[in-house]
Enzyme design. Sequence first.
Site, PDB file in Angstrom:
ATOM      1  N   LYS A 177       0.838  -1.204   0.000  1.00  0.00           N
ATOM      2  CA  LYS A 177       0.000   0.000   0.000  1.00  0.00           C
ATOM      3  C   LYS A 177       0.878   1.262   0.000  1.00  0.00           C
ATOM      4  O   LYS A 177       2.087   1.189   0.099  1.00  0.00           O
ATOM      5  CB  LYS A 177      -0.935  -0.017   1.208  1.00  0.00           C
ATOM      6  CG  LYS A 177      -1.595  -1.351   1.473  1.00  0.00           C
ATOM      7  CD  LYS A 177      -2.545  -1.807   0.373  1.00  0.00           C
ATOM      8  CE  LYS A 177      -3.232  -3.061   0.837  1.00  0.00           C
ATOM      9  NZ  LYS A 177      -3.950  -3.901   0.035  1.00  0.00           N
TER      10      LYS A 177
HETATM   11  C1  LIG Z   1      -4.643  -5.090   1.058  1.00  0.00           C
HETATM   12  C2  LIG Z   1      -6.097  -5.131   1.238  1.00  0.00           C
HETATM   13  C3  LIG Z   1      -6.679  -5.657   2.396  1.00  0.00           C
HETATM   14  C4  LIG Z   1      -5.880  -6.359   3.468  1.00  0.00           C
HETATM   15  O1  LIG Z   1      -4.980  -5.530   4.117  1.00  0.00           O
HETATM   16  P1  LIG Z   1      -4.002  -6.158   5.228  1.00  0.00           P
HETATM   17  O2  LIG Z   1      -3.476  -4.945   5.940  1.00  0.00           O
HETATM   18  O3  LIG Z   1      -2.927  -6.883   4.491  1.00  0.00           O
HETATM   19  O4  LIG Z   1      -4.788  -7.036   6.102  1.00  0.00           O
HETATM   20  C5  LIG Z   1      -8.050  -5.589   2.538  1.00  0.00           C
HETATM   21  N1  LIG Z   1      -8.824  -5.046   1.579  1.00  0.00           N
HETATM   22  C6  LIG Z   1      -8.302  -4.558   0.443  1.00  0.00           C
HETATM   23  C7  LIG Z   1      -9.211  -3.949  -0.578  1.00  0.00           C
HETATM   24  C8  LIG Z   1      -6.926  -4.597   0.228  1.00  0.00           C
HETATM   25  O5  LIG Z   1      -6.420  -4.140  -0.914  1.00  0.00           O
END
Ligand SMILES: *Cc1c(COP(=O)(O)O)cnc(C)c1O
Length: 387
Positions: free
Chosen positions: A189
């Site tokens: 992210k």
């Molecule tokens: C990356 C992501 C998640 C999960 O995030 P984590 O911090 O790895 O648990 C959930 N929803 C979406 C849309 C994502 O892109």
Amino acid sequence: MTVSDTGLDRIDVMKPWLGEEEAQALAEVIASGWVAQGPKVREFEEAFASGQHAGFAVATSSCTSALHLALVVAGVEAGDDVVVPSFSFIATANAATYVGARPVFADVDLHTGCVTAPTIKAALTPATRAVIAVDQGGVPVDFESIRALCDPLGIVVVEDAACAIGSTYRGQPVGANAELAAWSFHPRKVLTTGEGGMLTTARQDLGERARRLREHAMSVSAAERHASLLAPSEQYLETGFNYRMTDLQAAVGIIQLRRLETVVRRRRELAARYARAFAGVEGLRLVGDPEYGTTNFQSCWLEVGPAFPLGRENLMKHLASDGISARRGIMAAHRQPAYADADSGTAELGVTEWLTDHTLILPLYHELTQQDQDRVIDSVLHAAGQS
Ligand SMILES: *Cc1c(COP(=O)(O)O)cnc(C)c1O
């Protein structure tokens, strides 16, 4: 294919931007002797809440755990349906499963990759208790129209803003008006703490319960207990979880948050260069801003349509032979073994399947050089027969 096969420096799809300041912040936390959830987590929560115009922020171990907490405090339980996009990372659907509810899949809009009021409407059931609306790949979901559909029906809308830090909706940070929103700080992210997440909410009652649930539902937090020599005795008010973030992670998050504007500006510049380069190429379409907001280009996806000389898979191979690591577009949860045979509603998922099969994610990260981006652009144009 490995880098040595191509003789070229490899260009990755994503690279976190971390440096000396983060290292320094970590060293300070280590020297302080308090590395678990404590004052840094609190400081990060406050900075995050004010930056996102959110009333209340609760740091968590991941976005997945934040989504789980969001559904728990929203009162979703066994027997309820939760409408979610299939076109999302699988954690979105899993959150519904964790509380014993049934994920019901809704389709998405072709241009944004996000659920809309009509696609949600097509998936509603009499048992629908909540909707998880995802800002897919950083593109803001049209939240107000979804609330206009769901509020009169008493359906809670949780925003999965995992990808969307730094994106805007109608002139405000995404999630600003969400009853509940969940965020991710995974290295894929835009802002990272290694692993980590955040739950934000406009409602103090929900925020306070989530804050307790994250820490085993203890009546007194470990940090508060530590603050006094004679620790007050705690009670466990309900069945909670260990979804805590550490002060090590939060210290990194505080630094990353300060850089957010710079990072998003750079990402949007890079995306605009891709958009200009591919504008005239038949069969290619790059994701962009919807009319009601701006994306942080967390996933800068490119649709490879039938007018392009190569299909998506072959374009990815072509890029790999030039040392470029693209990624297949966002997954479709309803096709994964975990959900393929489940009863997950009857809505048509045609756009989801189209986008999953015809999109790829281009390299885009803060330190991507113009020279490396030009390599990506040239490789795509070469595949198009234009260079
Ligand atoms: C990356 C992501 C998640 C999960 O995030 P984590 O911090 O790895 O648990 C959930 N929803 C979406 C849309 C994502 O892109």
